[in-house]
Write a protein that holds these residues in place. Structure first.
Motif, PDB file in Angstrom:
ATOM      1  N   UNK A 122      33.067  40.142  44.529  1.00 55.95           N
ATOM      2  CA  UNK A 122      33.242  38.803  43.983  1.00 55.95           C
ATOM      3  C   UNK A 122      34.266  38.022  44.812  1.00 55.95           C
ATOM      4  N   UNK A 123      35.400  38.668  45.115  1.00 53.46           N
ATOM      5  CA  UNK A 123      36.468  37.989  45.847  1.00 53.46           C
ATOM      6  C   UNK A 123      36.026  37.602  47.251  1.00 53.46           C
ATOM      7  N   UNK A 124      35.293  38.484  47.907  1.00 56.29           N
ATOM      8  CA  UNK A 124      34.887  38.223  49.291  1.00 56.29           C
ATOM      9  C   UNK A 124      33.788  37.173  49.387  1.00 56.29           C
ATOM     10  N   UNK A 140      47.376  38.492  56.530  1.00 57.75           N
ATOM     11  CA  UNK A 140      46.960  37.703  55.374  1.00 57.75           C
ATOM     12  C   UNK A 140      47.086  38.492  54.078  1.00 57.75           C
ATOM     13  N   UNK A 141      47.064  37.772  52.957  1.00 56.38           N
ATOM     14  CA  UNK A 141      47.095  38.394  51.648  1.00 56.38           C
ATOM     15  C   UNK A 141      45.690  38.702  51.150  1.00 56.38           C
ATOM     16  N   UNK A 142      45.621  39.237  49.932  1.00 55.43           N
ATOM     17  CA  UNK A 142      44.323  39.556  49.343  1.00 55.43           C
ATOM     18  C   UNK A 142      44.293  40.877  48.605  1.00 55.43           C
ATOM     19  N   UNK A 143      45.456  41.361  48.154  1.00 58.15           N
ATOM     20  CA  UNK A 143      45.476  42.554  47.308  1.00 58.15           C
ATOM     21  C   UNK A 143      45.000  43.825  47.984  1.00 58.15           C
ATOM     22  N   UNK A 144      45.030  43.859  49.312  1.00 56.35           N
ATOM     23  CA  UNK A 144      44.566  44.997  50.116  1.00 56.35           C
ATOM     24  C   UNK A 144      43.053  45.140  50.123  1.00 56.35           C
ATOM     25  N   UNK A 145      42.321  44.269  49.397  1.00 62.12           N
ATOM     26  CA  UNK A 145      40.874  44.442  49.298  1.00 62.12           C
ATOM     27  C   UNK A 145      40.070  43.206  49.690  1.00 62.12           C
ATOM     28  N   UNK A 167      42.787  43.029  59.224  1.00 63.01           N
ATOM     29  CA  UNK A 167      42.924  44.479  59.063  1.00 63.01           C
ATOM     30  C   UNK A 167      41.865  45.034  58.114  1.00 63.01           C
ATOM     31  N   UNK A 168      41.594  46.317  58.268  1.00 60.70           N
ATOM     32  CA  UNK A 168      40.630  46.981  57.382  1.00 60.70           C
ATOM     33  C   UNK A 168      41.161  47.029  55.941  1.00 60.70           C
ATOM     34  N   UNK A 169      40.235  47.042  55.000  1.00 62.57           N
ATOM     35  CA  UNK A 169      40.620  46.867  53.605  1.00 62.57           C
ATOM     36  C   UNK A 169      40.016  47.948  52.706  1.00 62.57           C
ATOM     37  N   UNK A 170      40.720  48.163  51.602  1.00 56.31           N
ATOM     38  CA  UNK A 170      40.183  48.985  50.526  1.00 56.31           C
ATOM     39  C   UNK A 170      39.109  48.165  49.790  1.00 56.31           C
ATOM     40  N   UNK A 171      38.236  48.795  49.032  1.00 57.07           N
ATOM     41  CA  UNK A 171      38.183  50.239  48.796  1.00 57.07           C
ATOM     42  C   UNK A 171      37.487  51.030  49.901  1.00 57.07           C
ATOM     43  N   UNK A 172      36.824  50.336  50.849  1.00 54.37           N
ATOM     44  CA  UNK A 172      36.111  51.057  51.900  1.00 54.37           C
ATOM     45  C   UNK A 172      37.074  51.807  52.825  1.00 54.37           C
TER      46      UNK A 172
END
Length: 310
Positions: A34-36, A83-88, A115-120
């Motif tokens: 949803x966020x992306x 950048x921000x974004x809750x790590x995801x 940068x690479x992000x969770x949850x992946x």
């Protein structure tokens, strides 16, 4: 008092415009999707004085976007931005306008890191990208870096604080200063503000717990301080910092406590708390007076950090 009544009146329109989305029943994969999918709020309008070039990190292929004054010659200062974004979530595109503004205002190269992000890709994937980007900024084929500052917003500020710790521990690149804007740096949720009742359409405790769990999914045993800098035990010999907090943000107290820990260790810290602001509101409502003051503090600190001789 209702949460909305504690918010600066100029910051209420964006908050009131948000759709009611119930995230409580969703897992992190669904929340990230949803966020992306959200469109970029402020698409970049390229400035003729700024050259923009994309590159990639050698190890992971993570994207870098470099904003550089066309008139730059010789050594120029650099700002490595996370950048921000809750790590995801979060992206280069969502931060293009901000990064270009930094390059214009300070005559510096800005290196933005996707940068690479969770949850992946949980910790340490994204963190390693951020540290590698710092190293890249000090040794690349585009420009010769003078002073190098680092910084970010929210989860990006956590990345920056962790990168500063690692650079100190490993004798890595010299960092002239760190911009830690509304940092999310403590996975433990032990502060009073972390339990504050806020609008569930913005950053709140349940969402934060899910985000941290996804980010730290592969951590076995003790959580590393590079992932959650608040749990560090040694705050000495770190770069000077600007740390900002927003008064009605669940992250407020961890930002203040981190600033206090740095100050106790003899680090020069400029701590700013913006009353009546909620998490990220300075980016969502940039024309509000409190948002202008927040951005002015960031730019003032960045000006100082980039003026340091390399």
């Amino acid at each position: 008092m209702a949460f909305i009544d504690q918010i600066d009146p100029e910051l209420r329109p964006y908050l009131n415009s948000l759709p009611a989305i119930d995230l409580e029943a969703l897992d992190m994969q669904a929340i990230a999707k949803i966020a992306r999918a959200k469109p970029v709020a402020m698409p970049l309008v390229p400035h003729p004085d700024i050259a923009i070039r994309d590159d990639r990190l050698a190890s992971s292929g993570a994207r870098l976007r470099v904003f550089m004054p066309r008139s730059a010659a010789g050594n120029i200062p650099a700002f490595v931005y996370f950048h921000g974004g809750g790590f995801f979530t979060g992206s280069l595109e969502a931060n293009d306008s901000l990064c270009q503004s930094f390059a214009l205002a300070h005559g510096c190269a800005v290196v933005a890191v996707d940068y690479r992000k969770a949850p992946e890709d949980p910790y340490p994937a994204g963190f390693d990208d951020c540290y590698e980007a710092l190293v890249w900024a000090t040794n690349n084929g585009l420009f010769e870096a003078g002073a190098v500052a680092i910084g970010g917003i929210s989860a990006g500020a956590a990345m920056a604080a962790g990168v500063a710790l690692r650079a100190r521990d490993e004798g890595g690149p010299k960092i002239s200063g760190q911009i830690l804007a509304i940092p999310g740096i403590d996975y433990r949720f032990q502060t009073a503000s972390s339990r504050m009742e806020v609008d569930k359409r913005i950053w709140h405790l349940s969402l934060a717990r899910k985000a941290w769990a996804a980010y730290l999914r592969d951590v076995v045993g003790q959580v590393p301080a590079y992932a959650s800098p608040s749990i560090a035990t040694d705050f000495s010999n770190l770069p000077p910092a600007l740390i900002t907090a927003e008064g009605e943000d669940i992250l407020r107290d961890e930002a203040i406590e981190f600033a206090q820990n740095l100050m106790r260790a003899g680090i020069a810290v400029d701590l700013r708390v913006f009353a009546g602001a909620y998490h990220g509101s300075f980016a969502y409502e940039p024309e509000a007076e409190v948002s202008k003051a927040h951005l002015a503090a960031i730019n003032s600190a960045l000006e100082r950090f980039l003026a340091v001789e390399a």
